[in-house]
Design a protein around this motif. Structure first.
Motif, PDB file in Angstrom:
ATOM      1  N   GLU A  75       0.823  -1.310   0.054  1.00  7.92           N
ATOM      2  CA  GLU A  75      -0.091   0.192  -0.130  1.00  7.92           C
ATOM      3  C   GLU A  75       1.305   1.645  -0.148  1.00  7.92           C
ATOM      4  O   GLU A  75       0.539   2.260  -0.732  1.00  7.92           O
ATOM      5  N   TYR A  92       0.924   1.442  -6.074  1.00  2.00           N
ATOM      6  CA  TYR A  92      -0.585   0.401  -5.432  1.00  2.00           C
ATOM      7  C   TYR A  92      -1.636   1.386  -6.266  1.00  2.00           C
ATOM      8  O   TYR A  92      -1.508   2.186  -6.309  1.00  2.00           O
ATOM      9  N   SER A  93      -2.597   0.146  -6.233  1.00  2.63           N
ATOM     10  CA  SER A  93      -3.999   0.249  -6.833  1.00  2.63           C
ATOM     11  C   SER A  93      -4.918  -0.361  -6.142  1.00  2.63           C
ATOM     12  O   SER A  93      -4.891  -1.596  -5.824  1.00  2.63           O
ATOM     13  N   GLU A  94      -5.677  -0.085  -5.527  1.00  2.90           N
ATOM     14  CA  GLU A  94      -7.336  -1.362  -4.942  1.00  2.90           C
ATOM     15  C   GLU A  94      -7.286  -2.236  -5.597  1.00  2.90           C
ATOM     16  O   GLU A  94      -8.497  -2.955  -5.065  1.00  2.90           O
TER      17      GLU A  94
END
Length: 97
Positions: A34, A39-41
């Motif tokens: 994160e 980072y990407s959800e």
């Protein structure tokens, strides 16, 4: 450092013979912390074109994408990450060859 969770590899046909050797396409699901700017959800995957010929092997191209949207992410790897990816591709290309 790249953490590859899953991957697929496929031999890519080159009907025009533009590049000598065998070309492979890797699609690698990445585990991105994160606190990393990549980072990407929605998750991130890496699409890699790898060339293996008698004289040398190399990564022709790689691109990062967001998993659920397939949106291109404009990031470059550090040299040590590229070397790590090259080693990974070299080891796993033979599975499809």
């Amino acid at each position: 450092m790249l953490t590859i969770q899953e991957y697929s590899v496929e031999l890519v046909k080159d009907p025009f013979g533009i590049l000598a050797g065998k070309r492979f396409e890797f699609v690698c699901d990445l585990d991105v912390p994160e606190d990393d700017e990549l980072y990407s959800e929605h998750g991130v995957y890496l699409r890699v074109i790898y060339l293996d010929d008698e004289e040398r092997s190399r990564i022709v191209k790689y691109d990062f994408y967001e998993r659920t949207t397939d949106q291109y992410l404009d990031f470059d790897m550090e040299p040590e990450e590229e070397e790590e990816l090259l080693t990974f591709c070299r080891e796993h290309a033979q599975e499809e060859a």
